[in-house]
Structure formats: C-alpha cells, structure tokens
Design an enzyme around this catalytic site. Structure first.
Site, PDB file in Angstrom:
ATOM      1  N   PRO A   2     -16.422 -32.151-126.172  1.00  0.00           N
ATOM      2  CA  PRO A   2     -16.925 -30.780-126.138  1.00  0.00           C
ATOM      3  C   PRO A   2     -16.848 -30.155-127.541  1.00  0.00           C
ATOM      4  O   PRO A   2     -15.812 -30.216-128.196  1.00  0.00           O
ATOM      5  CB  PRO A   2     -15.961 -30.081-125.163  1.00  0.00           C
ATOM      6  CG  PRO A   2     -15.423 -31.185-124.316  1.00  0.00           C
ATOM      7  CD  PRO A   2     -15.321 -32.363-125.230  1.00  0.00           C
ATOM      8  N   GLU A   3     -17.964 -29.599-127.998  1.00  0.00           N
ATOM      9  CA  GLU A   3     -18.014 -28.973-129.304  1.00  0.00           C
ATOM     10  C   GLU A   3     -18.038 -27.457-129.131  1.00  0.00           C
ATOM     11  O   GLU A   3     -17.900 -26.955-128.013  1.00  0.00           O
ATOM     12  CB  GLU A   3     -19.219 -29.506-130.078  1.00  0.00           C
ATOM     13  CG  GLU A   3     -19.129 -31.019-130.291  1.00  0.00           C
ATOM     14  CD  GLU A   3     -20.297 -31.607-131.067  1.00  0.00           C
ATOM     15  OE1 GLU A   3     -21.173 -30.852-131.519  1.00  0.00           O
ATOM     16  OE2 GLU A   3     -20.330 -32.849-131.220  1.00  0.00           O
ATOM     17  N   HIS A  89      -6.117 -37.014-112.913  1.00  0.00           N
ATOM     18  CA  HIS A  89      -6.590 -36.534-114.209  1.00  0.00           C
ATOM     19  C   HIS A  89      -6.519 -35.011-114.341  1.00  0.00           C
ATOM     20  O   HIS A  89      -7.060 -34.446-115.294  1.00  0.00           O
ATOM     21  CB  HIS A  89      -8.016 -37.002-114.463  1.00  0.00           C
ATOM     22  CG  HIS A  89      -8.161 -38.492-114.495  1.00  0.00           C
ATOM     23  ND1 HIS A  89      -7.342 -39.312-115.243  1.00  0.00           N
ATOM     24  CD2 HIS A  89      -9.039 -39.310-113.851  1.00  0.00           C
ATOM     25  CE1 HIS A  89      -7.700 -40.569-115.068  1.00  0.00           C
ATOM     26  NE2 HIS A  89      -8.720 -40.595-114.226  1.00  0.00           N
ATOM     27  N   ARG A 107      -8.795 -38.530-120.444  1.00  0.00           N
ATOM     28  CA  ARG A 107      -8.219 -39.240-121.591  1.00  0.00           C
ATOM     29  C   ARG A 107      -6.961 -38.577-122.149  1.00  0.00           C
ATOM     30  O   ARG A 107      -6.311 -39.116-123.035  1.00  0.00           O
ATOM     31  CB  ARG A 107      -9.285 -39.376-122.688  1.00  0.00           C
ATOM     32  CG  ARG A 107     -10.505 -40.161-122.215  1.00  0.00           C
ATOM     33  CD  ARG A 107     -11.576 -40.282-123.281  1.00  0.00           C
ATOM     34  NE  ARG A 107     -11.132 -41.107-124.409  1.00  0.00           N
ATOM     35  CZ  ARG A 107     -11.898 -41.370-125.461  1.00  0.00           C
ATOM     36  NH1 ARG A 107     -13.119 -40.859-125.537  1.00  0.00           N
ATOM     37  NH2 ARG A 107     -11.447 -42.124-126.434  1.00  0.00           N
ATOM     38  N   ARG A 151     -16.784 -29.244-152.536  1.00  0.00           N
ATOM     39  CA  ARG A 151     -16.663 -30.526-151.863  1.00  0.00           C
ATOM     40  C   ARG A 151     -17.715 -31.506-152.367  1.00  0.00           C
ATOM     41  O   ARG A 151     -18.889 -31.165-152.472  1.00  0.00           O
ATOM     42  CB  ARG A 151     -16.825 -30.350-150.348  1.00  0.00           C
ATOM     43  CG  ARG A 151     -15.839 -29.366-149.717  1.00  0.00           C
ATOM     44  CD  ARG A 151     -14.420 -29.918-149.725  1.00  0.00           C
ATOM     45  NE  ARG A 151     -14.342 -31.116-148.933  1.00  0.00           N
ATOM     46  CZ  ARG A 151     -14.167 -31.126-147.609  1.00  0.00           C
ATOM     47  NH1 ARG A 151     -14.046 -29.986-146.952  1.00  0.00           N
ATOM     48  NH2 ARG A 151     -14.096 -32.267-146.942  1.00  0.00           N
TER      49      ARG A 151
END
Length: 271
Positions: A2-3, A89, A107, A151
C-alpha cells in the site's frame, strides 16, 4: 505494498466513523514489525480524537498520545460494528464504542505502535526524517528543486527514498515520471528547473487522481470498508511492459532499479 494513495483512501474510509469513539479494549495478536511499546490496557478508556496521515503512517490521535499504524507490505484495515473471531492473519483489534478497527496483515510487516507524542520516541524516529507531504500546500516547488539538486542518484530512486517528498511509491513514481516526460534513470541533480516543475505538478496530479480512484488494487488492497481501488486500470506505464504506449504506441520497457520494477516509454520519456 500500500502506497500513499491507498493509505489516504483507507484513512478516509473510516476516520469520520471512528472519531469520538471511546476504546473498550485493545487486543494484539502475533508480533508485528515493531512492538506496541505499552500494555494494550493503556488505551482502554481513551477516546479517538481524529485520524491523520503522515507519509504511509496513519496516526490515531488519542487523549494521551498517538497510536501509529503502518500497513507494511500486505496489510489492510477494516472498521465494522463488530468483527468475526480473529483469524491467523488478524493482529490487532481496537474495540471502540463505535466499532472494531482490525489490522489484517499476512506478512506481518505492518505495525501498531504507541507514542506519547510526535516529539517523543518512537514517533520522532519513525516520522522525523520524512519528506514533504505531496498533497499539501507544504509541497513547495522551490524546496523540491533544492532537495533534488542535493541528490546524484537516479530520479526514481530519489522519489522512492522519501526524504525529499514522502509517499511517492513505486507505482506512482513511474506514472509521474511518464506524465512529466522524464526517464527514470536520469540523475536527480541533472534535471533542469522546467523539468522539475513538470514533475512537481505530475506528482500532485497522479496522487490526487489515485486517491479519487480509490487507490490501486494490484493484489489484495481494500479500504476499511472492504472496497477495492481502480487506478491501476488507467495506468500509463506501470505493469504494462511490452504493451504499446498510450501516447506514441512504442512498447513500454521494464527495468529494475533498487530491486523494484520500473516502467517507462523510451520515446516519450527523455534522458
């Protein structure tokens, strides 16, 4: 994973329904990525004042602190008047007077962490180095330009790092770079001011559209009401390797950057 759009969609799907609720019980299952840090009973009797988001963290403001939730790689939240018996879960149930908020995470890379405030640990450590929020007025073009100039890594890697701008994950970085016509391998500090301005606008547009579409459900993402997202159906490059570009018909290319798949059009996206 999920973003930012998926996390924001999750927040919107339950924030108003849980606001003002009083905690009746807190049940934790198997250990998650980080421990809660306090006895679950500490939350009992407290009220949920509201739900905010910082990057990919959901922050439940309580009477005496903050409950920080992270969905990890495959986690999801569900808020309902009641829940069935917890399965293998299901790792957190926040039982309130207005419903039960459950964290489901096969997970177990997600987390439910308590902090007394944003300036105390562990919140200060987890949130302190996050970049600008792309969907707020704080996402200033000048600051974005300054951050990119510092960067030398490929621009897609810089977007994913989260220290310049937060939450532009793999799907949306590929889409924003396509929209702005920038090759994902271009060095961040080599981008001209006009190209950075295009990318800045594209990030806002792509993320806002993703939230509007309910996020992306590539595998098993659902919001706290069990609804899937649809942004993936209109993606320009992500997941479309070898398919024709929607703009120029050139086959979309796929490469690996930092162990993540990157998709781009070799014609529309310039070096």
């Amino acid at each position: 994973m999920p973003e930012l759009p998926e996390v924001e969609v999750t927040r919107l799907s339950f924030a108003s329904r849980i606001a003002g609720a009083r905690v009746l019980a807190m049940h934790m299952g198997k250990p998650l990525r980080w421990p809660l840090g306090v006895p679950p009973a500490l939350l009992v009797g407290q009220s949920v004042m509201g739900v905010r988001r910082r990057g990919k963290y959901l922050l439940l403001d309580m009477d005496r602190g903050i409950l920080m939730l992270h969905l990890g790689m495959s986690g999801s939240l569900n808020f309902a008047p009641s829940q069935a018996e917890a399965g293998k879960h299901d790792h957190m149930d926040l039982v309130t007077t207005q419903g039960v908020l459950r964290l489901h995470d096969p997970r177990r890379f997600g987390a439910a962490v308590w902090s007394n405030s944003e300036t105390d640990e562990p919140a200060a450590k987890l949130l302190g180095k996050l970049g600008m929020e792309p969907l707020t007025e704080g996402f200033e073009l000048k600051l974005f330009q300054q951050g990119l100039k510092k960067r030398a890594a490929p621009i897609k890697q810089v977007l994913l790092a989260g220290d310049v701008v937060v939450g532009v994950g793999n799907i949306y970085a590929s889409e924003a770079l396509f929209m702005s016509g920038i090759r994902p391998t271009v060095k961040s500090n080599k981008l001209s001011a006009p190209r950075v301005a295009k990318l800045h606008a594209a990030i806002r547009q792509v993320l806002a559209r993703a939230v509007e579409q309910g996020g992306s459900s590539l595998k098993d993402f659902v919001n706290a009401q069990g609804n899937t997202g649809y942004f993936q159906l209109e993606a320009s490059v992500y997941g479309r390797a070898s398919l024709p570009c929607r703009t120029c018909s050139t086959p979309i290319k796929q490469i690996v950057q930092g162990q993540r798949s990157t998709f781009f059009c070799p014609v529309c996206q310039k070096h």
